[in-house]
Enzyme design. Sequence first.
Site, short mmCIF file in Angstrom:
data_model
loop_
_atom_site.label_atom_id
_atom_site.label_comp_id
_atom_site.label_asym_id
_atom_site.label_seq_id
_atom_site.Cartn_x
_atom_site.Cartn_y
_atom_site.Cartn_z
N PRO A 2 11.06 2.19 35.80
CG PRO A 2 9.46 3.91 35.91
CD PRO A 2 9.32 2.90 36.52
CD GLU A 3 17.21 0.64 33.56
OE1 GLU A 3 17.50 1.27 33.61
OE2 GLU A 3 15.98 -0.67 32.84
CE LYS A 58 16.57 2.52 39.38
NZ LYS A 58 16.25 1.08 39.35
NE ARG A 263 15.02 -7.53 37.20
CZ ARG A 263 15.52 -6.48 37.63
NH1 ARG A 263 15.79 -5.73 39.45
NH2 ARG A 263 15.46 -5.43 37.43
#
Length: 276
Positions: A2-3, A58, A263
């Site tokens: 979750p950002e 966050k 990534r």
Amino acid sequence: MPEMPEVETVRRTLIPLIKGKTIEKVILWYPKIVATDHEKFLSELPGKKIIDIDRYAKYLLIRLSDNLTIVSHLRMEGKYHLTTSDAPKDKHDHVEFIFTDGTALRYNDVRKFGRMQLILTGTERQTTGIGKLGYEPNSSEFTSEYLVNGLKRKKKNIKNTLLDQSVVAGLGNIYVDEVLWRTKIHPLSQANKIPAEKVMELHDQINQIITEAIKLQGTTVHSFLNANGQVGGFQSKLQVYGHVGEPCPVCGTKFEKIKVNGRGTTFCPHCQVIYK
């Protein structure tokens, strides 16, 4: 993970569910979720009232009576949901806050990566990872000048730079890919080689995309759910993330995907310029 938009969505959906409730009991099914003293966590929380819920980047900041705060980081797959105290436990429920009205807030985390800390309110920067963070999008401190000056000192690629939480707090893989595509900056561009006017555009697009994502209650690509168990809505607006092999909406060139420090990174090889 979750950002910032997803954590903000969790905050907004949690407030009407638990604000004003009083904690009667806490259960730790997986104690490692709590990074501070477990016994103190269990003994000090009963009797405390939920005053409000704040957020920085966050991190969720659950404000309690008696000047205490639970700092919660969801990491990869953490979720909160409200249920009744006698409801069957899910195998991925790891922490339960039972309230005096018979309801219970449960923290569910498939990977068990999330963490909580019990601290004195106001000591967030001294006692948690928040102290290492940069400014977050749409804050008064996150100016175009701040970003221009910050990137001048960064020789690494812009993808990794924007993922560095000490530079911009709250961004993650999804929104960085989207922002770089919108600003036509190749993810392997050297951060300090990007022209100042382009960095100013980058600043504006970061603010814009975060605003849009929060309005649509975040992005659900894998497992994100808000506190009401609902998915986000911004995934339908993603232009580049998750669209590898599809044509770029601007030029028609197929999106490509590379690994940047491990990534997955999707980009348009035609539209996005490399600055070196």
